[in-house]
Design a protein around this motif. Structure first.
Motif, mmCIF file in Angstrom:
data_model
loop_
_atom_site.group_PDB
_atom_site.id
_atom_site.type_symbol
_atom_site.label_atom_id
_atom_site.label_comp_id
_atom_site.label_asym_id
_atom_site.label_seq_id
_atom_site.Cartn_x
_atom_site.Cartn_y
_atom_site.Cartn_z
ATOM 1 N N ALA A 63 0.830 -1.204 0.000
ATOM 2 C CA ALA A 63 0.000 0.000 0.000
ATOM 3 C C ALA A 63 0.866 1.256 0.000
ATOM 4 N N GLN A 64 1.970 1.207 0.726
ATOM 5 C CA GLN A 64 2.889 2.342 0.812
ATOM 6 C C GLN A 64 3.523 2.634 -0.549
ATOM 7 N N ILE A 65 4.000 1.604 -1.209
ATOM 8 C CA ILE A 65 4.647 1.786 -2.509
ATOM 9 C C ILE A 65 3.634 2.249 -3.561
ATOM 10 N N ALA A 66 2.461 1.611 -3.576
ATOM 11 C CA ALA A 66 1.427 2.003 -4.534
ATOM 12 C C ALA A 66 0.994 3.451 -4.315
ATOM 13 N N GLN A 88 -5.807 11.058 -0.858
ATOM 14 C CA GLN A 88 -5.979 10.741 0.556
ATOM 15 C C GLN A 88 -5.700 9.263 0.823
ATOM 16 N N LEU A 89 -6.143 8.415 -0.094
ATOM 17 C CA LEU A 89 -5.940 6.984 0.080
ATOM 18 C C LEU A 89 -4.514 6.549 -0.234
ATOM 19 N N ALA A 90 -3.744 7.438 -0.875
ATOM 20 C CA ALA A 90 -2.390 7.076 -1.299
ATOM 21 C C ALA A 90 -1.419 6.951 -0.135
ATOM 22 N N ASN A 91 -1.806 7.459 1.024
ATOM 23 C CA ASN A 91 -0.906 7.424 2.175
ATOM 24 C C ASN A 91 -1.479 6.535 3.280
ATOM 25 N N PRO A 92 -1.020 5.299 3.392
ATOM 26 C CA PRO A 92 -1.554 4.398 4.427
ATOM 27 C C PRO A 92 -1.224 4.849 5.840
ATOM 28 N N PHE A 138 8.186 9.727 -3.611
ATOM 29 C CA PHE A 138 9.444 8.973 -3.657
ATOM 30 C C PHE A 138 9.833 8.464 -2.268
ATOM 31 N N ARG A 139 9.569 9.297 -1.268
ATOM 32 C CA ARG A 139 9.900 8.892 0.103
ATOM 33 C C ARG A 139 9.103 7.664 0.513
ATOM 34 N N LEU A 140 7.802 7.672 0.191
ATOM 35 C CA LEU A 140 6.968 6.513 0.512
ATOM 36 C C LEU A 140 7.459 5.259 -0.220
ATOM 37 N N VAL A 141 7.791 5.431 -1.501
ATOM 38 C CA VAL A 141 8.260 4.292 -2.290
ATOM 39 C C VAL A 141 9.564 3.739 -1.721
ATOM 40 N N LEU A 142 10.507 4.628 -1.404
ATOM 41 C CA LEU A 142 11.803 4.186 -0.866
ATOM 42 C C LEU A 142 11.637 3.503 0.486
#
Length: 213
Positions: A79-82, A124-128, A202-206
């Protein structure tokens, strides 16, 4: 549960949530950019989208979604990466149209109402981490013996808080003065907005990728 305890818990939750809403983040930026670059209507639609997204996370926290994330760490990382990738996409789209002129007030918006609403909801949903925030607040303040009616009242409080705050942001930043100021610096403002959202993404993906490793 006593009525006084219920009211005190609701008041504490409402204050904590409003403070969280008011802190700068991708949701605030998306609503502000929608209102200033398009119209008050677009900003209000974005506000409703943020409220809907928050309601999903809050309902998930009330139902134990955060506990599931904690138990199945891989699910949280996915969920974090997506979510991070989606924020990067939004950042790219904003930066891509940075040089586009502002639409004239009252003109037909180039984006449909549904796309604005769903776009805000997806941000809003992009950040778990929002689910984790709700879970931490609920665990701290929500009484263990809370009834279903009380939990529904908490969910309603989240929706009202989100709608009121982001509607306020949309209303203030959609005024003619705000649009005039925004219009002068639109290209730079959109590029900064895109860069900020892109860095968050990028921070969430990393973070998610490192945890998977």
């Amino acid at each position: 549960m006593h009525a006084s305890t219920m009211l005190a818990s609701l008041a504490t939750l409402a204050i904590a949530h409003l403070l969280a809403c008011a802190s700068p983040g991708p949701s605030f930026i998306f609503v502000a950019q929608s209102a200033a670059s398009r119209s008050r209507r677009a900003g209000l639609l974005a506000a409703l989208g943020m409220s809907a997204g928050a309601a999903v996370w809050a309902a998930g926290a009330l139902l134990g979604l955060a506990a599931l994330f904690e138990r199945v760490a891989e699910l949280y990382r996915v969920a974090q990466i997506a979510g991070g990738l989606y924020l990067v996409y939004i950042a790219y789209r904003i930066a891509q149209h940075a040089k586009d002129p502002l639409p004239a007030p009252g003109s037909a918006p180039p984006t449909s109402d549904a796309r604005i609403f769903l776009g805000a909801m997806r941000v809003q949903l992009a950040n778990p981490k929002v689910s984790v925030f709700f879970a931490s607040i609920f665990i701290t303040v929500l009484p263990r013996e809370a009834s279903l009616a009380f939990r529904l009242a908490v969910l309603l409080m989240v929706i009202v808080d989100e709608t009121l705050w982001y509607s306020f942001v949309a209303t203030v930043l959609s005024t003619s003065r705000a649009r005039t100021i925004y219009g002068r610096f639109k290209t730079a403002a959109d590029r900064i907005t895109g860069a900020f959202l892109g860095l968050l993404g990028f921070r969430l993906v990393l973070q998610g990728a490192r945890a998977v490793k």
